[in-house]
Design a protein around this motif. Sequence first.
Motif, PDB file in Angstrom:
ATOM      1  N   VAL A  66      58.501  53.429  36.734  1.00 50.11           N
ATOM      2  CA  VAL A  66      57.886  52.179  37.205  1.00 50.11           C
ATOM      3  C   VAL A  66      56.381  52.417  37.334  1.00 50.11           C
ATOM      4  CG1 VAL A  66      57.836  50.409  38.989  1.00 50.11           C
ATOM      5  CG2 VAL A  66      59.980  51.595  38.460  1.00 50.11           C
ATOM      6  N   PRO A  67      55.544  51.740  36.530  1.00 46.35           N
ATOM      7  CA  PRO A  67      54.113  52.076  36.482  1.00 46.35           C
ATOM      8  C   PRO A  67      53.361  51.727  37.758  1.00 46.35           C
ATOM      9  CG  PRO A  67      54.560  50.113  35.187  1.00 46.35           C
ATOM     10  CD  PRO A  67      55.898  50.671  35.587  1.00 46.35           C
ATOM     11  N   VAL A  68      52.338  52.513  38.009  1.00 48.77           N
ATOM     12  CA  VAL A  68      51.373  52.227  39.073  1.00 48.77           C
ATOM     13  C   VAL A  68      50.465  51.102  38.586  1.00 48.77           C
ATOM     14  CG1 VAL A  68      49.346  53.202  40.241  1.00 48.77           C
ATOM     15  CG2 VAL A  68      51.444  54.544  40.034  1.00 48.77           C
ATOM     16  N   GLY A  69      49.964  50.297  39.490  1.00 42.53           N
ATOM     17  CA  GLY A  69      49.058  49.213  39.114  1.00 42.53           C
ATOM     18  C   GLY A  69      47.624  49.507  39.516  1.00 42.53           C
ATOM     19  N   ILE A  70      46.741  48.580  39.224  1.00 43.40           N
ATOM     20  CA  ILE A  70      45.346  48.705  39.625  1.00 43.40           C
ATOM     21  C   ILE A  70      44.822  47.309  39.956  1.00 43.40           C
ATOM     22  CG2 ILE A  70      44.447  48.544  37.262  1.00 43.40           C
ATOM     23  CD1 ILE A  70      42.301  50.604  38.113  1.00 43.40           C
ATOM     24  N   SER A  71      44.053  47.215  41.014  1.00 42.23           N
ATOM     25  CA  SER A  71      43.530  45.928  41.454  1.00 42.23           C
ATOM     26  C   SER A  71      42.439  45.433  40.505  1.00 42.23           C
ATOM     27  CB  SER A  71      42.955  46.073  42.863  1.00 42.23           C
ATOM     28  OG  SER A  71      42.253  44.917  43.256  1.00 42.23           O
ATOM     29  N   ASP A  72      42.160  44.123  40.565  1.00 45.38           N
ATOM     30  CA  ASP A  72      41.018  43.563  39.839  1.00 45.38           C
ATOM     31  C   ASP A  72      39.982  43.022  40.828  1.00 45.38           C
ATOM     32  OD1 ASP A  72      42.276  41.331  40.839  1.00 45.38           O
ATOM     33  OD2 ASP A  72      42.405  40.265  38.934  1.00 45.38           O
ATOM     34  N   GLY A  73      40.040  43.525  42.064  1.00 43.72           N
ATOM     35  CA  GLY A  73      39.189  42.990  43.118  1.00 43.72           C
ATOM     36  C   GLY A  73      37.701  43.187  42.930  1.00 43.72           C
ATOM     37  N   LEU A  74      37.305  44.048  41.986  1.00 44.36           N
ATOM     38  CA  LEU A  74      35.879  44.273  41.780  1.00 44.36           C
ATOM     39  C   LEU A  74      35.172  42.997  41.337  1.00 44.36           C
ATOM     40  CD1 LEU A  74      33.742  46.539  41.913  1.00 44.36           C
ATOM     41  CD2 LEU A  74      34.171  46.967  39.479  1.00 44.36           C
ATOM     42  N   LYS A  75      35.903  42.076  40.729  1.00 46.23           N
ATOM     43  CA  LYS A  75      35.287  40.824  40.267  1.00 46.23           C
ATOM     44  C   LYS A  75      34.763  39.988  41.437  1.00 46.23           C
ATOM     45  CE  LYS A  75      39.474  37.911  40.117  1.00 46.23           C
ATOM     46  NZ  LYS A  75      40.388  38.844  40.815  1.00 46.23           N
ATOM     47  N   ASP A  76      35.268  40.244  42.639  1.00 47.62           N
ATOM     48  CA  ASP A  76      34.841  39.495  43.815  1.00 47.62           C
ATOM     49  C   ASP A  76      33.812  40.237  44.654  1.00 47.62           C
ATOM     50  OD1 ASP A  76      36.686  37.412  43.220  1.00 47.62           O
ATOM     51  OD2 ASP A  76      38.301  38.619  44.103  1.00 47.62           O
ATOM     52  N   ALA A  77      33.439  41.441  44.235  1.00 49.10           N
ATOM     53  CA  ALA A  77      32.457  42.220  44.982  1.00 49.10           C
ATOM     54  C   ALA A  77      31.054  41.681  44.732  1.00 49.10           C
ATOM     55  CB  ALA A  77      32.540  43.686  44.564  1.00 49.10           C
ATOM     56  N   PRO A  78      30.171  41.785  45.702  1.00 43.68           N
ATOM     57  CA  PRO A  78      28.806  41.282  45.531  1.00 43.68           C
ATOM     58  C   PRO A  78      28.100  41.907  44.323  1.00 43.68           C
ATOM     59  CG  PRO A  78      29.228  41.801  47.832  1.00 43.68           C
ATOM     60  CD  PRO A  78      30.404  42.313  47.062  1.00 43.68           C
ATOM     61  N   GLY A  79      27.550  41.074  43.460  1.00 44.29           N
ATOM     62  CA  GLY A  79      26.793  41.538  42.306  1.00 44.29           C
ATOM     63  C   GLY A  79      27.615  41.817  41.069  1.00 44.29           C
ATOM     64  N   TRP A  80      28.952  41.773  41.185  1.00 43.91           N
ATOM     65  CA  TRP A  80      29.821  42.092  40.058  1.00 43.91           C
ATOM     66  C   TRP A  80      30.419  40.832  39.445  1.00 43.91           C
ATOM     67  CZ3 TRP A  80      30.503  46.897  37.986  1.00 43.91           C
ATOM     68  CH2 TRP A  80      30.085  48.001  38.766  1.00 43.91           C
ATOM     69  N   LYS A  81      30.764  40.929  38.168  1.00 45.45           N
ATOM     70  CA  LYS A  81      31.490  39.844  37.504  1.00 45.45           C
ATOM     71  C   LYS A  81      32.486  40.444  36.528  1.00 45.45           C
ATOM     72  CE  LYS A  81      28.231  39.110  33.671  1.00 45.45           C
ATOM     73  NZ  LYS A  81      27.391  38.115  32.945  1.00 45.45           N
ATOM     74  N   LEU A  82      33.541  39.702  36.263  1.00 42.91           N
ATOM     75  CA  LEU A  82      34.559  40.109  35.305  1.00 42.91           C
ATOM     76  C   LEU A  82      34.091  39.769  33.902  1.00 42.91           C
ATOM     77  CD1 LEU A  82      37.485  41.214  34.970  1.00 42.91           C
ATOM     78  CD2 LEU A  82      38.259  38.836  35.102  1.00 42.91           C
ATOM     79  N   VAL A  83      34.053  40.771  33.028  1.00 42.73           N
ATOM     80  CA  VAL A  83      33.609  40.573  31.644  1.00 42.73           C
ATOM     81  C   VAL A  83      34.805  40.386  30.716  1.00 42.73           C
ATOM     82  CG1 VAL A  83      32.332  41.583  29.713  1.00 42.73           C
ATOM     83  CG2 VAL A  83      31.529  41.915  32.054  1.00 42.73           C
ATOM     84  N   LYS A  84      35.815  41.218  30.862  1.00 42.21           N
ATOM     85  CA  LYS A  84      37.039  41.107  30.075  1.00 42.21           C
ATOM     86  C   LYS A  84      38.215  41.307  31.014  1.00 42.21           C
ATOM     87  CE  LYS A  84      35.109  42.856  25.719  1.00 42.21           C
ATOM     88  NZ  LYS A  84      35.237  43.887  24.648  1.00 42.21           N
TER      89      LYS A  84
END
Length: 229
Positions: free
Chosen positions: A81-99
């Motif tokens: 059963v695979p481990v996951g990873i958050s995508d919370g960096l997109k909500d951090a100040p100064g960051w944006k989701l590119v892909k």
Amino acid sequence: MPTTAGRAGRAGNRAVLLAAAGLGSVLLVACSVDVRDPSVTAAPVGTPVVSTPTITPGYDAAAVAGRDLPFAAGGTLAPGVPVGISDGLKDAPGWKLVKENVSGASQFAKTDGCLVAARVSTGQAPLVRGGDRESSLALFQYLDPTIQPSYLKTQTLQWGGTPDAPGKNVEVLALEQSAPGGRSTAVLARVFGAAQSSAYISVSCPDPATLASARGDVVRYLPLLPPSA
């Protein structure tokens, strides 16, 4: 006259620098580790595939999520059963989701020029060695055969939790180097042998100061997620 020891030390530093830069490029550009087991025959198109059960017998998800996961504790994870990873960096100040989740990978950019790539890969059984530390080393060397064990340091990411309520710690291997006059790069990765999955994050920034800040953001906003099954 430069001494032999001095030349050897500088050569070693250059080797680490090249390995970090090369591996960072692999993860930021390709961001893919497709390790296939040649002994496994792919199912023909249209063949039903049995899905992973939602509950793994004998696996206490809450207990695993509630304690640190050093390399030695990798066997406590649910098999397959695979481990996951958050995508919370997109909500951090100064960051944006590119892909977002392109071939399983996500990329983020910061206003100061930092770039982050994050990916969880499954089907990593061919990389599994005696333990998760050895398996993680095998992942780095699969990506770049010139990487030596001495180049890698044990560090930690968050194991579950949120930015406001941090989880426990999970050990990973890290490769970091700053190129004079160039970008500073860090790569953090781990193979979870029992789960037959891997997680890795690469961070590339204009200089050491921005890299240190970005790594702090990665720890806070990109926790690895314990399997819930």
